[in-house]
Design a protein around this motif. Sequence first.
Motif, PDB file in Angstrom:
ATOM      1  N   ASP A 244     -33.197 -75.671  25.939  1.00 34.63           N
ATOM      2  CA  ASP A 244     -32.200 -75.921  24.894  1.00 34.63           C
ATOM      3  C   ASP A 244     -31.435 -74.653  24.535  1.00 34.63           C
ATOM      4  OD1 ASP A 244     -34.258 -74.593  23.668  1.00 34.63           O
ATOM      5  OD2 ASP A 244     -34.411 -75.938  21.942  1.00 34.63           O
ATOM      6  N   GLN A 245     -31.376 -73.715  25.466  1.00 39.13           N
ATOM      7  CA  GLN A 245     -30.563 -72.513  25.334  1.00 39.13           C
ATOM      8  C   GLN A 245     -30.024 -72.166  26.714  1.00 39.13           C
ATOM      9  OE1 GLN A 245     -33.864 -70.289  22.506  1.00 39.13           O
ATOM     10  NE2 GLN A 245     -32.434 -68.994  23.615  1.00 39.13           N
ATOM     11  N   TYR A 246     -28.902 -71.461  26.750  1.00 40.93           N
ATOM     12  CA  TYR A 246     -28.348 -71.024  28.025  1.00 40.93           C
ATOM     13  C   TYR A 246     -27.296 -69.961  27.775  1.00 40.93           C
ATOM     14  CZ  TYR A 246     -24.569 -74.211  26.658  1.00 40.93           C
ATOM     15  OH  TYR A 246     -23.552 -74.833  25.971  1.00 40.93           O
ATOM     16  N   LEU A 247     -26.948 -69.266  28.820  1.00 39.83           N
ATOM     17  CA  LEU A 247     -25.847 -68.319  28.770  1.00 39.83           C
ATOM     18  C   LEU A 247     -24.575 -69.015  29.225  1.00 39.83           C
ATOM     19  CD1 LEU A 247     -27.543 -65.162  30.319  1.00 39.83           C
ATOM     20  CD2 LEU A 247     -26.716 -65.357  27.974  1.00 39.83           C
ATOM     21  N   LEU A 248     -23.509 -68.863  28.473  1.00 43.51           N
ATOM     22  CA  LEU A 248     -22.184 -69.312  28.904  1.00 43.51           C
ATOM     23  C   LEU A 248     -21.466 -68.075  29.417  1.00 43.51           C
ATOM     24  CD1 LEU A 248     -20.138 -71.632  29.123  1.00 43.51           C
ATOM     25  CD2 LEU A 248     -19.336 -71.006  26.835  1.00 43.51           C
ATOM     26  N   GLY A 249     -21.256 -68.011  30.741  1.00 40.00           N
ATOM     27  CA  GLY A 249     -20.855 -66.746  31.319  1.00 40.00           C
ATOM     28  C   GLY A 249     -22.016 -65.780  31.216  1.00 40.00           C
TER      29      GLY A 249
ATOM     30  N   ASP B 253     -22.432 -63.337  28.798  1.00 41.38           N
ATOM     31  CA  ASP B 253     -22.616 -62.616  27.542  1.00 41.38           C
ATOM     32  C   ASP B 253     -22.818 -63.475  26.303  1.00 41.38           C
ATOM     33  OD1 ASP B 253     -22.285 -59.905  28.574  1.00 41.38           O
ATOM     34  OD2 ASP B 253     -20.204 -60.477  28.944  1.00 41.38           O
ATOM     35  N   LEU B 254     -22.625 -64.785  26.378  1.00 43.49           N
ATOM     36  CA  LEU B 254     -22.761 -65.639  25.195  1.00 43.49           C
ATOM     37  C   LEU B 254     -24.003 -66.510  25.328  1.00 43.49           C
ATOM     38  CD1 LEU B 254     -19.066 -66.808  24.647  1.00 43.49           C
ATOM     39  CD2 LEU B 254     -20.304 -65.015  23.416  1.00 43.49           C
ATOM     40  N   LEU B 255     -24.928 -66.371  24.387  1.00 38.48           N
ATOM     41  CA  LEU B 255     -26.151 -67.167  24.370  1.00 38.48           C
ATOM     42  C   LEU B 255     -25.918 -68.373  23.452  1.00 38.48           C
ATOM     43  CD1 LEU B 255     -29.152 -67.466  25.164  1.00 38.48           C
ATOM     44  CD2 LEU B 255     -29.715 -66.075  23.150  1.00 38.48           C
ATOM     45  N   ILE B 256     -25.892 -69.572  24.050  1.00 36.05           N
ATOM     46  CA  ILE B 256     -25.580 -70.807  23.336  1.00 36.05           C
ATOM     47  C   ILE B 256     -26.877 -71.553  23.066  1.00 36.05           C
ATOM     48  CG2 ILE B 256     -24.200 -72.906  23.363  1.00 36.05           C
ATOM     49  CD1 ILE B 256     -22.554 -70.302  23.530  1.00 36.05           C
ATOM     50  N   CYS B 257     -27.064 -71.986  21.825  1.00 34.27           N
ATOM     51  CA  CYS B 257     -28.337 -72.589  21.398  1.00 34.27           C
ATOM     52  C   CYS B 257     -28.085 -73.911  20.673  1.00 34.27           C
ATOM     53  CB  CYS B 257     -29.092 -71.626  20.487  1.00 34.27           C
ATOM     54  SG  CYS B 257     -29.223 -69.931  21.119  1.00 34.27           S
TER      55      CYS B 257
ATOM     56  N   VAL C 227     -35.160 -69.783  18.204  1.00 39.37           N
ATOM     57  CA  VAL C 227     -34.360 -69.262  19.319  1.00 39.37           C
ATOM     58  C   VAL C 227     -35.122 -68.112  19.969  1.00 39.37           C
ATOM     59  CG1 VAL C 227     -32.241 -67.997  19.882  1.00 39.37           C
ATOM     60  CG2 VAL C 227     -32.147 -69.940  18.320  1.00 39.37           C
ATOM     61  N   TYR C 228     -35.125 -68.071  21.285  1.00 44.75           N
ATOM     62  CA  TYR C 228     -35.711 -66.935  22.005  1.00 44.75           C
ATOM     63  C   TYR C 228     -34.595 -66.014  22.476  1.00 44.75           C
ATOM     64  CZ  TYR C 228     -38.248 -64.068  25.349  1.00 44.75           C
ATOM     65  OH  TYR C 228     -38.794 -63.001  26.024  1.00 44.75           O
TER      66      TYR C 228
ATOM     67  N   GLU D  52     -22.166 -76.929  10.397  1.00 44.10           N
ATOM     68  CA  GLU D  52     -20.980 -76.395  11.069  1.00 44.10           C
ATOM     69  C   GLU D  52     -21.312 -75.257  12.029  1.00 44.10           C
ATOM     70  OE1 GLU D  52     -21.529 -73.980   7.311  1.00 44.10           O
ATOM     71  OE2 GLU D  52     -21.689 -76.107   7.909  1.00 44.10           O
ATOM     72  N   GLU D  53     -22.590 -74.836  12.108  1.00 48.70           N
ATOM     73  CA  GLU D  53     -22.954 -73.698  12.945  1.00 48.70           C
ATOM     74  C   GLU D  53     -23.987 -74.080  14.000  1.00 48.70           C
ATOM     75  OE1 GLU D  53     -24.176 -70.173  10.905  1.00 48.70           O
ATOM     76  OE2 GLU D  53     -22.361 -70.100   9.656  1.00 48.70           O
ATOM     77  N   MET D  54     -23.586 -74.008  15.247  1.00 46.38           N
ATOM     78  CA  MET D  54     -24.528 -73.995  16.353  1.00 46.38           C
ATOM     79  C   MET D  54     -24.869 -72.525  16.614  1.00 46.38           C
ATOM     80  SD  MET D  54     -24.015 -75.259  20.311  1.00 46.38           S
ATOM     81  CE  MET D  54     -22.538 -74.239  20.527  1.00 46.38           C
ATOM     82  N   PRO D  55     -26.137 -72.153  16.648  1.00 43.47           N
ATOM     83  CA  PRO D  55     -26.458 -70.739  16.865  1.00 43.47           C
ATOM     84  C   PRO D  55     -25.858 -70.205  18.167  1.00 43.47           C
ATOM     85  CG  PRO D  55     -28.400 -71.919  16.110  1.00 43.47           C
ATOM     86  CD  PRO D  55     -27.343 -72.948  16.370  1.00 43.47           C
ATOM     87  N   ILE D  56     -25.158 -69.096  18.055  1.00 44.79           N
ATOM     88  CA  ILE D  56     -24.575 -68.389  19.189  1.00 44.79           C
ATOM     89  C   ILE D  56     -24.890 -66.907  19.017  1.00 44.79           C
ATOM     90  CG2 ILE D  56     -22.451 -67.776  20.423  1.00 44.79           C
ATOM     91  CD1 ILE D  56     -21.193 -70.361  19.367  1.00 44.79           C
ATOM     92  N   PHE D  57     -25.371 -66.286  20.073  1.00 48.06           N
ATOM     93  CA  PHE D  57     -25.641 -64.853  20.051  1.00 48.06           C
ATOM     94  C   PHE D  57     -24.845 -64.183  21.170  1.00 48.06           C
ATOM     95  CE2 PHE D  57     -29.109 -66.621  17.719  1.00 48.06           C
ATOM     96  CZ  PHE D  57     -29.456 -65.651  16.778  1.00 48.06           C
ATOM     97  N   VAL D  58     -24.408 -62.975  20.908  1.00 52.48           N
ATOM     98  CA  VAL D  58     -23.631 -62.206  21.863  1.00 52.48           C
ATOM     99  C   VAL D  58     -24.497 -61.051  22.380  1.00 52.48           C
ATOM    100  CG1 VAL D  58     -21.495 -60.927  22.266  1.00 52.48           C
ATOM    101  CG2 VAL D  58     -21.562 -62.745  20.536  1.00 52.48           C
ATOM    102  N   LYS D  59     -24.507 -60.877  23.676  1.00 52.88           N
ATOM    103  CA  LYS D  59     -25.289 -59.794  24.268  1.00 52.88           C
ATOM    104  C   LYS D  59     -24.668 -58.446  23.887  1.00 52.88           C
ATOM    105  CE  LYS D  59     -26.600 -60.347  28.510  1.00 52.88           C
ATOM    106  NZ  LYS D  59     -26.558 -60.422  30.001  1.00 52.88           N
ATOM    107  N   ALA D  60     -25.485 -57.527  23.368  1.00 52.15           N
ATOM    108  CA  ALA D  60     -24.984 -56.199  23.034  1.00 52.15           C
ATOM    109  C   ALA D  60     -24.422 -55.542  24.288  1.00 52.15           C
ATOM    110  CB  ALA D  60     -26.101 -55.353  22.439  1.00 52.15           C
TER     111      ALA D  60
END
Length: 817
Positions: free
Chosen positions: A619-624, A626-630, A642-643, A671-679
């Motif tokens: 239930d998580q993946y990278l889009l491209g 650098d973007l971690l979509i959860c 989230v891992y 309104e927020e799906m967790p998204i993390f950006v790779k440093a």
Amino acid sequence: MNFTKIIVCPALLILLLNIDAIGQTGIGDFEEISSTNDNTVELATTMGRVQIQFCTPSIVRFRTSWNNSFEEDEHLMVNRYDWPETEYESEEDEGSLIFTTEALKVQIQKKPFAIEIFNKEGELLNSEKSDNNKLGAFSTEEKIGAKKQLNPEEHFFGFGERMDFLDRRGKKVSLDVGRGLGKPHIIGAYNVLEANYAPVPFFMSTKGYGIFFHNSYKTTWDMGLSDNKSYSFEAAGGELDYYFIYGPKFPKILDGYTSITGKSPLLPKFALGLHVGTYSGGTWGHEEKTSENYPVALVKKFRELEIPIDILHLDSTWRIFGENGGSGATTFEWRETFDNTEQMFDSIYDMNINMMGLHVRPRFDNGNKLRLLDEAREAGHVYPEDDNPGEFVNFFDEESVDWWWENGAMNVVKEGAMFFKTDEGSAFGRKANESNKTGPQGKEIESLHNLFPLAYAKAAFTKFQEHNNMRGMNHTREGYAGIQRYPFIWAGDWPSEWQYFEPVIKAGLNIGISGVGYWSHNMGGFEHVADPELYIRWVQFGMMSPIAHLFGMEHPNYKEPWNYGEEAQKIFKQYDELRYSLIPYLYSNSYEMHKTGMPLMRALVLEYQDDPNVYEITDQYLLGGDLLICPVTTKDAKTKTVYLPEGKWINYWTGEKFEGKQYLNVLTPIEEMPIFVKAGAIIPTQEIVHYVGEKEIDEIILDVYPEGNSSFKLYDDDGESLDYQNGEFSISEINVQEDENQLVLEIKPPQGEFEVNPRSYKILIHSEQEFSDIKINDSEDEDLITYDDKVVEILPREKSDKKIKVVLIKKKKTKSS
């Protein structure tokens, strides 16, 4: 006592020793090297022959024959056989043969014949040796296959668009195009354990290698279920022909696999915008409500609400259901409720829809005016069946493809259709999903069943590409190895229920690991009216999928955002606009996929194969990159676990920074799906447009998340033609270097044959660091518009042939008094 003397001839003794208790025949013992030719060595054994072809230093093809002959090349699964000369050394001793390339050592045990493969450091990757001689190639009257050692720490990923599991260790799976059958649907057609729309006979092992089984029959893979010390793969017919692909990292393995089966072409740039499907006002059982007015009104409403959209397709009720096949066949004749279809196309294209397409199926039928089934039968362009001349277009035959295009497809293409949704490819040789029709049967059909969806998609993709004089696009449900050459896949028609949400995500993860990067799904689900929360959560995932596709059938609700309430409509638009802002990022990653096979949607194991924590994350993946979509897949969830993999990660919504290799409990307001950006990420974005091509994009926004040294390659071309395949593209390399004193960002001038129009850059620095000074190209004010709150704006140049260098001086920290 009398004893009878038994005499067994040597040949019979060898045969008996190579047939086990369940009738499996091995390949026997090595006899001699029978021939060498370029990169190929052929070995004779006591039971047959084995060919070893060194395609590259890291890719080796193994073919085994028990009748001393090998099948001719086919070009639907594999599109490359002309490998360059690969240097290898060979040696032989009493017990073995050894072949060594720059990357691998292939060691053949002579008695009994067994293959072992080592990397150049001498680490054993794959072996058929065993104490009881039960491993290696085998053949029976009904199947051929191979059995190999299973390493205690080995895990397996791939196998195509599966909805059940990610890690295949300890599991068994059969690959044969189709979905579950039987009633009720919840344990039949909606069976996530059996769903098999786009299987791919390929896996990658965490030991650092992959295996592609080049066989079109139904295959079965036992990855340690029956025996925790071995795994096997077998086919119901055909040849034991497989490629061993060494990485050791998954991206390199995937690059090797897609070098064999073909890289994905680039879709038109506007295909990264929103796709919407419609039943034109009336789905099954409500066909009388369809009309050409509904699609026009639908697009008009998207435009009035300023919700970006680029592509529209009309699903099955646009056409008459014919005399024989009902909804399962295609007449290419409009339903009577469509009065002026040319005006419909014109009206929709006047509202700047970039492409409009129609749903079709691969069987001809007779309509009221067009008698395509009768004519195709008479001309011999349908595949014959046991009890009739057939209904399925013979897409394996070029003349039949031409006839289908000229006499069927062109009836709607000439009016304005620019692509097809090629549905029901699994029905050839199997019970159809949408009718009781079962296609041709027999042993020959068993070998063609999995290939039919490839031939079907290829026909539509290539014909439209030629006719439109631009990049092709095909929207299809079924596929097999090689389907990535005719994009794109959608995941099938899964109901709007929470229980199917995460399995659809698994489908996207698994198909990406299997070489297919352009993938979509019916966001919000297909059948049934979704509850608004599920609709919102599915839409959030859908907008951050490789292809954003909205489509549903529940009359009259469908999946149009305004039917799910004001909040749903607002969030739909929010995430649609987020997607459109990311088009430069998505397009650049699409080019990377075209060159390397790396998908847009990446299971975490693809980038972090040495981290066991990611092996079951579905239930998580990278889009491209650098973007971690959860996606949030639980109803009424207030938080989500989230891992974060290795590295540092920034919460997209809050800017908070976290160390990787840890689990977080993240708040999940609706309104927020967790998204993390790779440093270290550099994310190019653009202003929001209502459709791709609405205006010239003359400013690129660079969201920079500094962390040491990093880079991004911004890709540009004309967005529509095939010229990029002949070098008509450019790449602007963007580099960030950071040390304790300063942050330096360089934008190199575009390199390549495509001329990039002058453009400005806005640089947004996402950092807690404060800066005391800034320089642009070693001057304090050249090209600088503003520098405020970590925002740098740079004017466009008349020509983009000079490097832009931005230096931000870090403010020194002082001790408080």
